[in-house]
Motif scaffolding. Structure first.
Motif, PDB file in Angstrom:
ATOM      1  N   ALA A  24      59.016  59.521  28.614  1.00  0.00           N
ATOM      2  CA  ALA A  24      58.073  59.802  29.832  1.00  0.00           C
ATOM      3  C   ALA A  24      58.736  61.122  30.764  1.00  0.00           C
ATOM      4  CB  ALA A  24      58.002  58.458  30.751  1.00  0.00           C
ATOM      5  N   LYS A  25      59.961  60.996  30.708  1.00  0.00           N
ATOM      6  CA  LYS A  25      60.240  62.267  31.716  1.00  0.00           C
ATOM      7  C   LYS A  25      60.266  63.494  30.724  1.00  0.00           C
ATOM      8  CE  LYS A  25      64.479  62.489  33.291  1.00  0.00           C
ATOM      9  NZ  LYS A  25      65.808  62.171  33.692  1.00  0.00           N
ATOM     10  N   SER A  26      60.055  63.710  29.241  1.00  0.00           N
ATOM     11  CA  SER A  26      59.659  64.972  28.532  1.00  0.00           C
ATOM     12  C   SER A  26      58.436  65.198  28.589  1.00  0.00           C
ATOM     13  CB  SER A  26      60.361  64.596  27.194  1.00  0.00           C
ATOM     14  OG  SER A  26      59.752  63.546  26.428  1.00  0.00           O
ATOM     15  N   LYS A  27      57.436  64.197  28.472  1.00  0.00           N
ATOM     16  CA  LYS A  27      56.026  64.298  28.594  1.00  0.00           C
ATOM     17  C   LYS A  27      55.676  64.702  29.821  1.00  0.00           C
ATOM     18  CE  LYS A  27      54.822  61.458  24.549  1.00  0.00           C
ATOM     19  NZ  LYS A  27      54.075  62.393  23.844  1.00  0.00           N
ATOM     20  N   PHE A  28      56.060  64.116  30.951  1.00  0.00           N
ATOM     21  CA  PHE A  28      55.467  64.224  32.434  1.00  0.00           C
ATOM     22  C   PHE A  28      56.309  65.037  33.619  1.00  0.00           C
ATOM     23  CE2 PHE A  28      54.068  59.971  30.405  1.00  0.00           C
ATOM     24  CZ  PHE A  28      52.820  60.529  30.343  1.00  0.00           C
ATOM     25  N   ARG A  29      57.177  65.725  32.790  1.00  0.00           N
ATOM     26  CA  ARG A  29      57.868  66.433  33.736  1.00  0.00           C
ATOM     27  C   ARG A  29      57.236  67.541  34.706  1.00  0.00           C
ATOM     28  NH1 ARG A  29      63.200  67.265  35.154  1.00  0.00           N
ATOM     29  NH2 ARG A  29      63.666  66.178  33.220  1.00  0.00           N
ATOM     30  N   SER A  30      56.509  68.256  34.193  1.00  0.00           N
ATOM     31  CA  SER A  30      55.511  69.262  34.591  1.00  0.00           C
ATOM     32  C   SER A  30      54.382  68.680  35.287  1.00  0.00           C
ATOM     33  CB  SER A  30      54.958  70.196  33.736  1.00  0.00           C
ATOM     34  OG  SER A  30      54.238  69.749  32.469  1.00  0.00           O
ATOM     35  N   TRP A  31      53.764  67.587  34.747  1.00  0.00           N
ATOM     36  CA  TRP A  31      52.581  67.008  35.413  1.00  0.00           C
ATOM     37  C   TRP A  31      53.281  66.290  36.878  1.00  0.00           C
ATOM     38  CZ3 TRP A  31      52.222  61.667  36.849  1.00  0.00           C
ATOM     39  CH2 TRP A  31      51.151  61.120  37.345  1.00  0.00           C
ATOM     40  N   ILE A  32      54.440  65.958  36.783  1.00  0.00           N
ATOM     41  CA  ILE A  32      55.086  65.091  38.263  1.00  0.00           C
ATOM     42  C   ILE A  32      54.962  66.579  39.089  1.00  0.00           C
ATOM     43  CG2 ILE A  32      57.308  64.282  39.334  1.00  0.00           C
ATOM     44  CD1 ILE A  32      57.534  62.646  36.610  1.00  0.00           C
ATOM     45  N   ASP A  33      55.490  67.736  38.792  1.00  0.00           N
ATOM     46  CA  ASP A  33      55.703  68.799  39.784  1.00  0.00           C
ATOM     47  C   ASP A  33      54.098  68.989  40.253  1.00  0.00           C
ATOM     48  OD1 ASP A  33      58.464  69.253  39.525  1.00  0.00           O
ATOM     49  OD2 ASP A  33      58.172  70.613  37.909  1.00  0.00           O
ATOM     50  N   ASP A  34      53.342  69.262  39.512  1.00  0.00           N
ATOM     51  CA  ASP A  34      51.717  69.223  39.845  1.00  0.00           C
ATOM     52  C   ASP A  34      51.516  68.218  40.789  1.00  0.00           C
ATOM     53  OD1 ASP A  34      49.502  71.039  39.590  1.00  0.00           O
ATOM     54  OD2 ASP A  34      48.614  69.296  38.763  1.00  0.00           O
ATOM     55  N   LEU A  35      51.622  67.005  40.330  1.00  0.00           N
ATOM     56  CA  LEU A  35      51.047  65.948  41.337  1.00  0.00           C
ATOM     57  C   LEU A  35      51.898  65.940  42.852  1.00  0.00           C
ATOM     58  CD1 LEU A  35      50.196  62.764  41.853  1.00  0.00           C
ATOM     59  CD2 LEU A  35      52.629  62.103  40.999  1.00  0.00           C
ATOM     60  N   LEU A  36      53.120  66.354  42.911  1.00  0.00           N
ATOM     61  CA  LEU A  36      53.803  66.411  44.050  1.00  0.00           C
ATOM     62  C   LEU A  36      53.204  67.635  45.073  1.00  0.00           C
ATOM     63  CD1 LEU A  36      57.366  66.129  42.934  1.00  0.00           C
ATOM     64  CD2 LEU A  36      56.016  64.219  44.092  1.00  0.00           C
ATOM     65  N   ILE A  37      52.901  68.704  44.364  1.00  0.00           N
ATOM     66  CA  ILE A  37      52.325  69.878  44.993  1.00  0.00           C
ATOM     67  C   ILE A  37      50.919  69.396  45.527  1.00  0.00           C
ATOM     68  CG2 ILE A  37      51.665  72.284  44.798  1.00  0.00           C
ATOM     69  CD1 ILE A  37      54.162  72.585  43.074  1.00  0.00           C
ATOM     70  N   THR A  38      50.010  69.087  44.548  1.00  0.00           N
ATOM     71  CA  THR A  38      48.824  68.954  45.122  1.00  0.00           C
ATOM     72  C   THR A  38      48.533  67.665  46.078  1.00  0.00           C
ATOM     73  OG1 THR A  38      48.510  67.536  42.912  1.00  0.00           O
ATOM     74  CG2 THR A  38      47.885  70.028  42.785  1.00  0.00           C
ATOM     75  N   SER A  39      49.456  66.701  45.891  1.00  0.00           N
ATOM     76  CA  SER A  39      49.465  65.689  46.953  1.00  0.00           C
ATOM     77  C   SER A  39      49.738  66.013  48.278  1.00  0.00           C
ATOM     78  CB  SER A  39      50.262  64.537  46.332  1.00  0.00           C
ATOM     79  OG  SER A  39      49.667  63.803  45.150  1.00  0.00           O
ATOM     80  N   TRP A  40      50.550  66.851  48.255  1.00  0.00           N
ATOM     81  CA  TRP A  40      50.875  67.187  49.547  1.00  0.00           C
ATOM     82  C   TRP A  40      49.699  68.049  50.304  1.00  0.00           C
ATOM     83  CZ3 TRP A  40      52.984  67.320  53.901  1.00  0.00           C
ATOM     84  CH2 TRP A  40      53.377  68.271  54.895  1.00  0.00           C
ATOM     85  N   LYS A  41      49.156  68.893  49.559  1.00  0.00           N
ATOM     86  CA  LYS A  41      48.101  69.765  49.762  1.00  0.00           C
ATOM     87  C   LYS A  41      46.994  68.788  50.293  1.00  0.00           C
ATOM     88  CE  LYS A  41      49.318  74.023  47.349  1.00  0.00           C
ATOM     89  NZ  LYS A  41      48.537  75.054  46.165  1.00  0.00           N
ATOM     90  N   ALA A  42      46.603  68.092  49.434  1.00  0.00           N
ATOM     91  CA  ALA A  42      45.460  66.996  49.774  1.00  0.00           C
ATOM     92  C   ALA A  42      45.673  66.271  51.102  1.00  0.00           C
ATOM     93  CB  ALA A  42      45.366  66.047  48.651  1.00  0.00           C
ATOM     94  N   CYS A  43      46.918  66.019  51.445  1.00  0.00           N
ATOM     95  CA  CYS A  43      47.011  65.026  52.452  1.00  0.00           C
ATOM     96  C   CYS A  43      47.361  65.679  53.881  1.00  0.00           C
ATOM     97  CB  CYS A  43      48.483  64.263  52.438  1.00  0.00           C
ATOM     98  SG  CYS A  43      48.293  62.785  51.152  1.00  0.00           S
ATOM     99  N   GLN A  44      46.978  67.105  54.099  1.00  0.00           N
ATOM    100  CA  GLN A  44      47.003  67.556  55.372  1.00  0.00           C
ATOM    101  C   GLN A  44      46.015  67.247  56.270  1.00  0.00           C
ATOM    102  OE1 GLN A  44      49.582  69.957  55.931  1.00  0.00           O
ATOM    103  NE2 GLN A  44      50.139  69.144  53.760  1.00  0.00           N
ATOM    104  N   ASP A  45      46.391  67.069  57.399  1.00  0.00           N
ATOM    105  CA  ASP A  45      45.476  66.298  58.534  1.00  0.00           C
ATOM    106  C   ASP A  45      45.246  65.053  58.251  1.00  0.00           C
ATOM    107  OD1 ASP A  45      45.065  68.904  59.785  1.00  0.00           O
ATOM    108  OD2 ASP A  45      43.868  69.590  58.553  1.00  0.00           O
TER     109      ASP A  45
END
Length: 393
Positions: free
Chosen positions: A18-39
């Protein structure tokens, strides 16, 4: 899904892959979630999403968790991803949550802490500082299926299911309604068989086994053939569907299930809730994740059958059992009546408003040091005096 099917329990190989497959996906999840949760004023998320608790800390807003499977520490059930073949008691059950929390955090901590510092402007954190066990939690399952354990803290609530009413606008094809009518005219039991979009190594073999079992059990079947061959080599072989089986594809559960006599599926929380809501004796063949937990619950409640192995013989026997056994049929009706009497959405809304101030103070406490109640420690004293059999459901 392929990863989960090939690793039905959480183990070292699962974490490593899972770590090898989803490392880049997790980075994207974190960044896009932070943007989506503004306000955002209130944040409610699945705990498997890993990022909401940190976003709520940064925004200083109320934070809730909601999920469809056991995720909160308890002695009553094991973690849904670590269900053993046999019941092993309260100590084992509690340990599975501790182990899962530690492993889940270990696999994501480096990425999360980097994101906290670089994107959120927060210091690094750890499991103790996150206070996950104190987060108000909504379980959108029926307390009939998931009776709240006595060692749950007051901020953990089993609300009842949150059903969608999709059948109101559904326009069924004539071939489907004709098939249902003919089954009833012929006096045949009508069952649903569908395993969602699971991946299997030989989908043609699975389809043949289902068709043969339906014929053997002398029932009629509405099949939702969503399984694929992404695990194996495409054979290109088409399986001939007998007249006893109608391959309907996806059909709204709330339209179809009231017309059936039984349901066979993979044990996803939503499908399990739908089949039990309408009082259907239920056969569950779990493939991964929480599905084994729900297979065990159906067995324990006496309203269905959990299948360990799926072949035409085991499925045919199970179909005969759930369509002829008066005890199973009666118990399924009782479970259905209880679930239909609940209003999970209303209960969830009431709980959110009741816990709102507490949830807000929890987010604030991580930066300004408000003292909050500790996780329920009853099990360290009085709970030790109870028998495990009393705690198990």
């Amino acid at each position: 899904m392929a990863l989960m099917v090939t690793n039905p329990t959480i183990n070292y190989s699962f974490v490593k892959e899972a770590k090898s497959k989803f490392r880049s996906w997790i980075d994207d999840l974190l960044i896009t979630s932070w943007k989506a949760c503004q306000d955002t004023d209130v944040l409610i998320e699945s705990p498997s999403s890993i990022c909401g608790i940190h976003i709520a800390e940064k925004l200083q807003i109320p934070y809730f968790r909601a999920f469809t499977m056991p995720w909160s520490r308890t002695r009553a059930y094991p973690h849904a991803f670590m269900v053993p073949d046999q019941k092993l008691g309260g100590a084992y059950n509690y340990m599975t949550f501790v182990a899962f929390e530690a492993g889940y955090w270990k696999g994501t901590a480096q990425q999360i802490n980097r994101w906290r510092v670089e994107d959120l402007g927060l210091p690094k954190t750890n499991l103790a500082n996150m206070k996950q066990a104190n987060v108000p939690f909504l379980y959108n399952m029926s307390p009939v299926v998931f009776p709240p354990p006595v060692d749950f803290p007051e901020w953990v609530t089993v609300t009842g299911y949150w059903f969608l009413d999709e059948g109101v606008t559904y326009d069924p094809p004539k071939a489907l309604t004709d098939f249902i009518k003919k089954a009833k005219d012929d006096g045949k039991k009508l069952v649903y068989i569908g395993f969602g979009s699971i991946v299997v190594s030989d989908p043609a073999k699975l389809t043949r086994a289902i068709c043969k079992a339906v014929v053997e059990a002398d029932v009629r079947c509405i099949m939702n053939k969503g399984w694929s061959d992404r695990l194996g080599t495409k054979t290109g072989v088409e399986v001939e569907i007998p007249p006893e089986v109608y391959n309907a594809g996806a059909v709204p559960h709330d339209w179809l299930f009231p017309q059936l006599d039984a349901a066979v599926h993979h044990g996803g929380s939503g499908t399990t809730g739908a089949s039990l809501k309408f009082g259907l004796p239920t056969i569950i063949k779990p493939f991964f994740g929480d599905q084994k937990f729900y297979a065990n619950r159906v067995d324990d409640m006496g309203c269905g059958v959990g299948l360990k192995d799926l072949n035409y013989k085991t499925l045919a026997k199970a179909l005969k059992d759930v369509t002829t056994d008066a005890r199973i049929i009666a118990q399924a009706k009782v479970v259905g009546e209880k679930i239909r009497s609940e209003n999970g959405v209303q209960k969830a809304i009431e709980t959110i408003y009741t816990q709102m101030e507490y949830a807000h103070r929890l987010s604030l406490s991580k930066s300004i040091g408000i003292q909050l109640p500790e996780e329920n420690d009853v099990e360290d004293s009085a709970m030790e005096n109870f028998e495990d059999s009393w705690l198990l459901v």
